[in-house]
Enzyme design. Sequence first.
Site, PDB file in Angstrom:
ATOM      1  CB  SER A  59      95.635  56.112  24.217  1.00  0.00           C
ATOM      2  OG  SER A  59      95.499  57.437  24.659  1.00  0.00           O
ATOM      3  CG  ASN A 119      87.368  64.649  19.887  1.00  0.00           C
ATOM      4  OD1 ASN A 119      87.882  63.909  20.718  1.00  0.00           O
ATOM      5  ND2 ASN A 119      86.065  64.823  19.778  1.00  0.00           N
ATOM      6  CB  THR A 169     110.731  34.383 -16.134  1.00  0.00           C
ATOM      7  OG1 THR A 169     110.994  33.260 -16.977  1.00  0.00           O
ATOM      8  CG2 THR A 169     111.301  35.641 -16.777  1.00  0.00           C
ATOM      9  CB  SER A 189     121.322  25.488  13.974  1.00  0.00           C
ATOM     10  OG  SER A 189     120.800  24.399  14.696  1.00  0.00           O
ATOM     11  CE  LYS A 201     120.526  25.295   9.216  1.00  0.00           C
ATOM     12  NZ  LYS A 201     119.921  25.333   7.891  1.00  0.00           N
ATOM     13  CD  GLU A 210     115.115  32.539   7.607  1.00  0.00           C
ATOM     14  OE1 GLU A 210     114.286  31.694   7.929  1.00  0.00           O
ATOM     15  OE2 GLU A 210     116.306  32.489   7.972  1.00  0.00           O
ATOM     16  CE1 TYR A 268      88.940  60.542  18.592  1.00  0.00           C
ATOM     17  CE2 TYR A 268      87.261  60.121  20.260  1.00  0.00           C
ATOM     18  CZ  TYR A 268      88.551  59.953  19.778  1.00  0.00           C
ATOM     19  OH  TYR A 268      89.431  59.181  20.485  1.00  0.00           O
ATOM     20  CD  GLN A 294      92.486  55.477  23.340  1.00  0.00           C
ATOM     21  OE1 GLN A 294      92.060  56.567  23.710  1.00  0.00           O
ATOM     22  NE2 GLN A 294      92.559  54.435  24.156  1.00  0.00           N
TER      23      GLN A 294
HETATM   24  N1  ARG Z   1      93.217  59.106  23.401  1.00  0.00           N
HETATM   25  C1  ARG Z   1      92.245  59.566  22.474  1.00  0.00           C
HETATM   26  C2  ARG Z   1      92.633  59.119  21.035  1.00  0.00           C
HETATM   27  O1  ARG Z   1      93.737  58.687  20.825  1.00  0.00           O
HETATM   28  C3  ARG Z   1      92.165  61.036  22.589  1.00  0.00           C
HETATM   29  C4  ARG Z   1      91.119  61.716  21.804  1.00  0.00           C
HETATM   30  C5  ARG Z   1      89.843  62.155  22.425  1.00  0.00           C
HETATM   31  N2  ARG Z   1      89.210  61.333  23.391  1.00  0.00           N
HETATM   32  C6  ARG Z   1      87.873  61.439  23.666  1.00  0.00           C
HETATM   33  N3  ARG Z   1      87.388  60.677  24.565  1.00  0.00           N
HETATM   34  N4  ARG Z   1      87.116  62.275  23.014  1.00  0.00           N
HETATM   35  O2  ARG Z   1      91.846  59.136  20.126  1.00  0.00           O
END
Ligand code: ARG
Length: 491
Positions: free
Chosen positions: A24, A109, A154, A276, A282, A289, A316, A321
């Site tokens: 992550s 966590n 309307t 354009s 244009k 948009e 958890y 993640q």
């Molecule tokens: N990168 C993880 C998340 O965003 C961290 C949390 C804990 N990771 C774990 N393997 N217990 O959720």
Amino acid sequence: MSNILRRGRLEAAPDKEILHYTSSMEADRWIFNADIAVDLAHTVMLREQGIIKEEDCGKILSGLLKIREEGMEKLDFSYEDIHISLESRLIDMVGEDVGGRMHSGRSRNDEVATCIRLTLREELTGLLEELFALRKTLVTLAGKHTETLMPGFTHLQHAQPTTLAHHLCAHEAALGRDFDRVQDAFSRVNLCPLGAAAFASTGFNLNRKRTQELLGFDGLLENSMDAVSSRDFLIECASVFSNLMINLSRMAEELVIWSSSEFNFIELDDMYASTSSIMPQKKNPDTAELMRGKTGVAVGTLMSLLTICKGLPLSYNRDLQEATPNIWRSVENSRASARVMEGMVRTMKIHKDVLAAQSTTGFTTATELADTFVRETGIPFRTAHQIVGILAKEMEKPTMEKIDSVAEVVLGESLSSRGLTEKMVKEALDPVSNITRRKIAGGPAPEEMQHYLGKRQTELELNEQEIATLKDSIDSAFENLLAVVEEYRKA
Ligand code: ARG
């Protein structure tokens, strides 16, 4: 040094693909500052509870400040997330005998849940400011257009005359509710999961209240299992953002329509237009948009969050993640859209003459004519509705004679015989008089609009105060945290 997390239980390291798949780190850029703050607060509390020694605390705090200064880029991206990468950097700096104590009584966590909430809190505050600015611009612009006639629609068909102020204030009212929803979501975001550890809390004598205070949270997410498992706050925010984006998208849609040759109500500033590559003439409203398009992304992130969280057992799970980046994409889009809309509205050219000319196109005064028949002659509204409907079908400007002849057929008598005069008809067909008569609460009459705008101003002033209070409490918590850190660093 070897991976501080995997050197015990595991042997094979993930290859590049698995690391990329599971990491992550990229999304964690969002929570870098928050993670440092969480580490600082946790370390301070560990020392105050006598869980780590004063001198170790001082070294850890100094290391953390150094890491903060160096920035995210200095971290090792071959770790699976920022938490462990940051801890590894700290251990590199101050040694494992010191740095290895920071994670006592904690899990990634509760750490990540705390980081997300801290960051999201900042983002929500920013969004409140941006929404405030947009609403203020709308109210200010409305103040200049309480007498600017325009057709109201309307079914996208000309319906009744109204004013531009009335129309702009309708959007502002919706955005005001979005503002309230952000504030409301904030109250559930600004709670502290820290101390929940993996899920079952910890046997260390942590002081959860203390870290909550140091991080400026309003309260605890008390049940430690709930604290690490729940992402309903993300779903709630994504839903608030979706609602907001849908309101912005509806405004954007009108800007697109209004700037077409058919409508020609406004011209957007060139800054928000594109041209354009083939059609040199244009001027396209691309920015508006894109706002419509980005709304699809906002709704998509809500669907992603709902689907990711559905069916997850407590507590958890790593699936969570995958939830987090959705909220960053969504909040980034929403904030940018609020800012861009503010600029688009503030700088657009308004074609008052076209708006005024169009205000009566399509016999928009028909309702007022029927109402006049009711008020002046005492006939039932449904009968008046029929008479005016027949007149509208013939698409002529209704003269007194014509009205009387239709009334003879429908009613068996003329309306002039019941007291209707030419002057009354003329007035009913006048858009200005239409507007002026609509002076009950929430109507477009300039006098009522002035009164309404005054109330919105008061509301905005209150909101401005609320934002300032929110920012103050976040800022002072952070200043206080840094002051405590300074004190403990020296000790
Ligand atoms: N990168 C993880 C998340 O965003 C961290 C949390 C804990 N990771 C774990 N393997 N217990 O959720």
